[in-house]
Scaffold this active site. Structure first.
Site, mmCIF file in Angstrom:
data_model
loop_
_atom_site.group_PDB
_atom_site.id
_atom_site.type_symbol
_atom_site.label_atom_id
_atom_site.label_comp_id
_atom_site.label_asym_id
_atom_site.label_seq_id
_atom_site.Cartn_x
_atom_site.Cartn_y
_atom_site.Cartn_z
ATOM 1 N N SER A 79 38.622 36.691 47.288
ATOM 2 C CA SER A 79 38.869 36.902 48.721
ATOM 3 C C SER A 79 38.732 38.375 49.064
ATOM 4 C CB SER A 79 40.285 36.449 49.090
ATOM 5 O OG SER A 79 41.241 37.362 48.593
ATOM 6 N N ASP A 80 38.286 38.662 50.269
ATOM 7 C CA ASP A 80 38.479 40.028 50.755
ATOM 8 C C ASP A 80 39.988 40.244 50.849
ATOM 9 O OD1 ASP A 80 38.153 42.587 51.697
ATOM 10 O OD2 ASP A 80 36.684 42.042 53.228
ATOM 11 N N TRP A 81 40.405 41.486 50.821
ATOM 12 C CA TRP A 81 41.826 41.811 50.712
ATOM 13 C C TRP A 81 42.602 41.231 51.911
ATOM 14 C CZ3 TRP A 81 39.204 42.595 46.803
ATOM 15 C CH2 TRP A 81 39.637 43.289 45.679
#
Ligand SMILES: *[C@@H]1O[C@H](CO)[C@@H](O)[C@H](O)[C@H]1NC(C)=O
Ligand SMILES: *[C@@H]1O[C@H](CO)[C@@H](O)[C@H](O)[C@H]1NC(C)=O
Ligand SMILES: *[C@@H]1O[C@H](CO)[C@@H](O)[C@H](O)[C@H]1NC(C)=O
Ligand SMILES: *[C@@H]1O[C@H](CO)[C@@H](O)[C@H](O)[C@H]1NC(C)=O
Ligand SMILES: *[C@@H]1O[C@H](CO)[C@@H](O)[C@H](O)[C@H]1NC(C)=O
Ligand SMILES: *[C@@H]1O[C@H](CO)[C@@H](O)[C@H](O)[C@H]1NC(C)=O
Ligand SMILES: *[C@@H]1O[C@H](CO)[C@@H](O)[C@H](O)[C@H]1NC(C)=O
Ligand SMILES: *[C@@H]1O[C@H](CO)[C@@H](O)[C@H](O)[C@H]1NC(C)=O
Ligand SMILES: *[C@@H]1O[C@H](CO)[C@@H](O)[C@H](O)[C@H]1NC(C)=O
Ligand SMILES: *[C@@H]1O[C@H](CO)[C@@H](O)[C@H](O)[C@H]1NC(C)=O
Ligand SMILES: *[C@@H]1O[C@H](CO)[C@@H](O)[C@H](O)[C@H]1NC(C)=O
Ligand SMILES: CC(=O)N[C@H]1CO[C@H](CO)[C@@H](O)[C@@H]1O
Length: 802
Positions: free
Chosen positions: A274-276
């Protein structure tokens, strides 16, 4: 097709979906990795390790924890797994000391040079490895650059998917040659920053969801997925899902894009991270194909509260909402690249503690303590200098990426004996706002901001390099734009008049989290140019821009501006690189990887902005990609809009001719592509999707000659026009032409010529058929065009495949 027997593919109408035709297709279950593409041995090691882990260990192998790096997967010493250190970003290892800052994606794209793309990947990755990072969070192919003002376009390469596809794949190959995992990002349709994340009320409930990129199936295949396919084909280890939604479902829980497009159609064998804070659910993300949550949980005890993964994974398995086989697949996908790239080996470097010091604002002997084990270094091997001789390549790319837009009166190259040089503009000077993320201050714009930025160890600014290069010259300068614009005559009076040349340095900043709102170069650029050309005693003025991408240049026709150089974001050798070009040590060969228009209104696909719209619909933010295939030059060509400087354009100090366009075909009998079955294991089909798409069907040959008086490198380009036939979807305009080949020649001496070949693969001459769900070659005649830019194509020939 075989996959339809394995996957349940159905169209359902989401409960919240009240408007429109854009609906997320449901694709379940998530395909298992098999080790295809030469990863089988590593896959078996990963399987063996997975079998030795207990449920809690597996839950934390897929979940980030607090640690020294930007993203951290804890070690499991019991099985010899050393953990993973994930570090930003696409142009440098960002959060460390003594590292290089390389040219940005937009810069290296402007070189149109495969070798430079590859070697930039190699040298960047050597620095990641030297600092003990396992995963480099880059390169970027999303945003692609649909909207010219999107805040992160510069981190990626070009709005042309073919050019970005080559750049993405070469960078990945370069990075992974150093045994560092590349993480291609951001998947997919992430084309603006504005409302990239949901907004919440103070009590934490969602006020408005993130923007939804609503994209037709053909468009996603031919534009946005294209470079990712090339990346997966080249062995990409991991992919970061993006913040936005696609057809109203978040990218990190979108079963169509993750299970369907990426893991099934493209046969992706690595893991999706995931992106952060881009994860918005537990069970549905896991079932939709998300494999790793970042940054995950902060501290073991609190893992249950702060992450949808972590301890919550254990709960999902125990209550049966996720089969343990899916978790095993996630773990295997994460471990396979680690073993494939031999990151388990004894000599893989430890994590330099400087990264932890920078993250926690500590220095000297201070260090944070962590509750998890990592592959940490110690205070005797901290602050490792990983730069080696990388400044040479950085300088070379900086020169090769400078695009000469205008050069009348042979202003450039400047004479080596020049006596008087006047330098103006805040972009000429050394940075004045600290080594990291400079904005709105005096100083060269050598990189953009945010997680895609870099921290300078040793930046060379233009002014400094000009002085070094010309110790004999009178070098006078004003680098404060306020002085130049608020009191131009008074300020310029202090400069002894009669310069041989005036150099004006201007810049445009951008950063993640916000889109640009200004088409002009920053900091009152137009007034700066006018001051210099009208008061400066400058009959020959050269404007150099350090910019993230397209700008309108209203002063480009000013009679006193005799040269313009778009120098993009060249990294820490910015000054040396531009001096090489200005004084002719390097003959420019950079070409625009995007279009520069006369007027901002000439561009389409603007940033969607509902910020001031009084509407409490949480599903308000919709971005319909209704321009379909017509982005950047495809839009200008189709709608007959004359650009100021077109895609592919760039001048040289010499001239070239192109001749003798020949096409040979090796097209086998039979029409459509026959789909390759889903690979069952390592030996069958490499990732990248149907293998047959990469079969070369035609070869294009041209001859290029240097017809001028100086040695130089040419960048010939091949475009094709698709047949206008009934095969093509009427509702979706076919671009007039698309880039399908390019090369940067070796240095050609005057009169020297070279013959070049370009392969057209099946994919390059196919369009995506949404009914057949396959790439199909349209019948009728293609036009193959060769020349120097998207608007300068002196040669063309018909090509008929069916
Ligand atoms: C997007 O497309 C849908 C379906 O056609 C339409 O209902 C909606 O109004 C469009 N949204 C915007 C912002 O144009
Ligand atoms: C989005 O909706 C369009 C229009 O129905 C469809 O063609 C496309 O496949 C959908 N994409 C996804 C990722 O669901
Ligand atoms: C994945 O493998 C498991 C066995 O480990 C099997 O039960 C499951 O059906 C497989 N999934 C798919 C989509 O093939
Ligand atoms: C949160 O705040 C919003 C706006 O004030 C309100 O509409 C909503 O009902 C609140 N939700 C909860 C769970 O309190
Ligand atoms: C967990 O988080 C809570 C709330 O933020 C905090 O009070 C508590 O100390 C944390 N526990 C640990 C072990 O970090
Ligand atoms: C620090 O690490 C190096 C190897 O990376 C090792 O040779 C050295 O003994 C270590 N020093 C201490 C004090 O642990
Ligand atoms: C540049 O060339 C143009 C046309 O040849 C000429 O009109 C102009 O005066 C020249 N400008 C300078 C500064 O030499
Ligand atoms: C911008 O330039 C104008 C002159 O064109 C000047 O009046 C104005 O003060 C300048 N703005 C700033 C912020 O320096
Ligand atoms: C979006 O609208 C807001 C409010 O008008 C404005 O402040 C912001 O700059 C706009 N963003 C873009 C990218 O246009
Ligand atoms: C160009 O320079 C000449 C001579 O200095 C000046 O008269 C003229 O106004 C300038 N033109 C512009 C557009 O600044
Ligand atoms: C997978 O590949 C291995 C090694 O080539 C082979 O021995 C095995 O039979 C294959 N398994 C399947 C299911 O094809
Ligand atoms: C982010 C999230 O969903 N966390 C949940 C994990 O599980 C615990 C225990 O059930 C919940 O309290 C958290 O909300």
């Amino acid at each position: 097709m075989l996959w339809s027997t394995v996957l349940v593919s159905a169209v359902t109408f989401g409960a919240h979906l009240v408007q429109g035709q854009y609906i997320e297709e449901q694709v379940y279950p998530s395909p298992n990795a098999t080790g295809a593409g030469g990863w089988y041995t590593a896959f078996q090691k990963a399987s063996t390790s997975t079998a030795q882990l207990n449920l809690a260990e597996k839950a934390f192998l897929v979940t980030g924890v607090e640690g020294p790096c930007v993203g951290n997967i804890a070690a499991v010493p019991r099985i010899g797994f050393k953990g993973l250190c994930l570090q930003d970003g696409p142009l440098a290892i960002r959060q460390v000391s003594y590292a290089s800052v390389f040219p940005a994606g937009v810069s290296v794209a402007a070189t149109w040079d495969r070798d430079l793309l590859y070697h930039r990947g190699v040298e960047m990755a050597a620095e990641f490895k030297g600092k003990g990072a396992n995963v480099a969070l880059g390169p970027v192919a999303g945003p692609l650059g649909r909207s010219a003002l999107a805040g992160r376009n510069w981190e990626g390469f070009s709005p042309d998917p073919y050019l970005t596809g080559v750049a993405f794949a070469e960078t990945i190959k370069g990075i992974q040659s150093q045994k560092v995992q590349a993480c291609g990002k951001h998947f997919i349709g992430y084309e603006q920053e504005t409302q990239r994340n949901p907004s919440t009320y103070r009590n934490g409930t969602i006020e408005q969801e993130a923007v939804s990129s609503n994209i037709d199936d053909r468009v996603i295949h031919e534009l946005y997925l294209w470079p990712f396919a090339e990346g997966v084909k080249s062995g990409l280890s991991s992919i970061m899902c993006s913040y936005n939604r696609i057809n109203e479902t978040y990218a990190c829980q979108n079963s169509k894009t993750l299970n369907g497009l990426l893991k099934d159609e493209l046969g992706f064998q690595g893991y999706v991270v995931s992106d952060w804070a881009g994860t918005h659910s537990g069970v549905s993300s896991v079932l939709s194909g998300l494999d790793m949550d970042m940054p995950g949980s902060i501290g073991f005890e609190n893992a249950s509260v702060s992450s949808y993964f972590g301890n919550n994974i254990t709960a999902m398995i125990n209550n049966g909402s996720v089969p343990e086989a899916r978790l095993n697949d996630m773990v295997r996908r994460i471990l396979t690249p680690y073993y494939y790239l031999h990151q388990d080996s004894e000599d893989y470097p430890t994590v330099d503690l400087d990264t932890a010091q920078i993250s926690y604002g500590m220095f000297g002997g201070e260090l944070p303590t962590f509750s998890y084990p990592f592959n940490l270094g110690n205070l005797t091997n901290i602050n490792r200098d990983v730069r080696s001789d990388h400044s040479d390549l950085i300088r070379e790319i900086g020169g090769a990426s400078a695009v000469l837009l205008k050069n009348t009166n042979n202003t450039l190259p400047l004479s080596k004996q020049i006596r008087r040089i006047s330098v103006f503009g805040n972009d000429a000077a050394d940075i004045s706002g600290g080594p990291y993320d400079p904005e709105n201050t005096i100083g060269v714009q050598a990189v953009g901001g945010g997680s895609g930025s870099g921290r300078f160890t040793n930046l060379v600014a233009p002014l400094e390099a000009i002085k070094q290069r010309n110790p004999q010259a009178l070098v006078q300068y004003v680098t404060d734009n306020k002085l130049l614009t608020q009191d131009p005559s008074g300020t310029l009076d202090t400069v002894y008049p009669g310069a041989d040349v005036c150099l004006v340095f201007l810049k445009t900043y951008a950063t993640e989290g916000e889109d640009r709102t200004n088409w002009l170069l920053d900091d009152n650029s137009t007034a700066v140019v006018e001051s210099v050309t009208s008061y400066g005693g400058c009959s020959e003025t050269v404007v150099v821009s350090h910019s993230v991408g397209p700008n309108t240049l209203p002063w480009a026709d000013n009679e006193n501006i005799t040269a313009i150089v778009a120098a993009h974001l060249p990294g820490d050798q910015a000054g040396n690189a531009i001096v090489d070009v200005l004084f002719g040590d390097v003959n420019p060969s950079g070409k625009l990887p995007y279009t520069i228009a006369y007027n901002s209104s000439d561009y389409n696909a603007p940033i969607v902005n509902f910020t001031d719209v009084d509407n409490s619909d949480p599903n308000l933010w919709q971005s319909n990609f209704t321009e379909n295939l017509l982005i950047d030059y495809r839009h200008f060509d189709y709608n007959n809009i004359t650009p100021r400087y077109e895609f592919g354009y760039g001048l040289s100090y010499t001239s070239f001719s192109v001749s003798n366009l020949q096409i040979s075909t090796s097209y086998p009998s039979g029409g459509d592509v026959s789909p390759v079955p889903r690979p069952l294991n390592g030996t069958i089909a490499p990732p990248g999707g149907n293998l047959d798409l990469y079969t070369v069907l035609a070869n294009v040959q041209i001859t290029v000659q240097n017809t001028g008086k100086l040695a130089g490198r040419a960048v010939p380009q091949i475009y094709i026009g698709f047949p206008q036939t009934e095969d093509v979807d009427e509702t979706l305009p076919t671009p007039v032409k698309v880039l399908r080949g390019f090369d940067r020649t070796e240095l050609l001496q005057p009169q020297e010529s070279v013959t070049l070949n370009f392969d057209l693969r099946r994919k390059d001459v196919s369009s995506w058929d949404v009914v057949k769900q396959e790439w199909v070659i349209p019948s009728g005649a293609f036009t193959v065009m060769a020349g120097w830019s998207s608007r300068d194509l002196p040669l063309n020939r018909a090509l008929r495949l069916l």
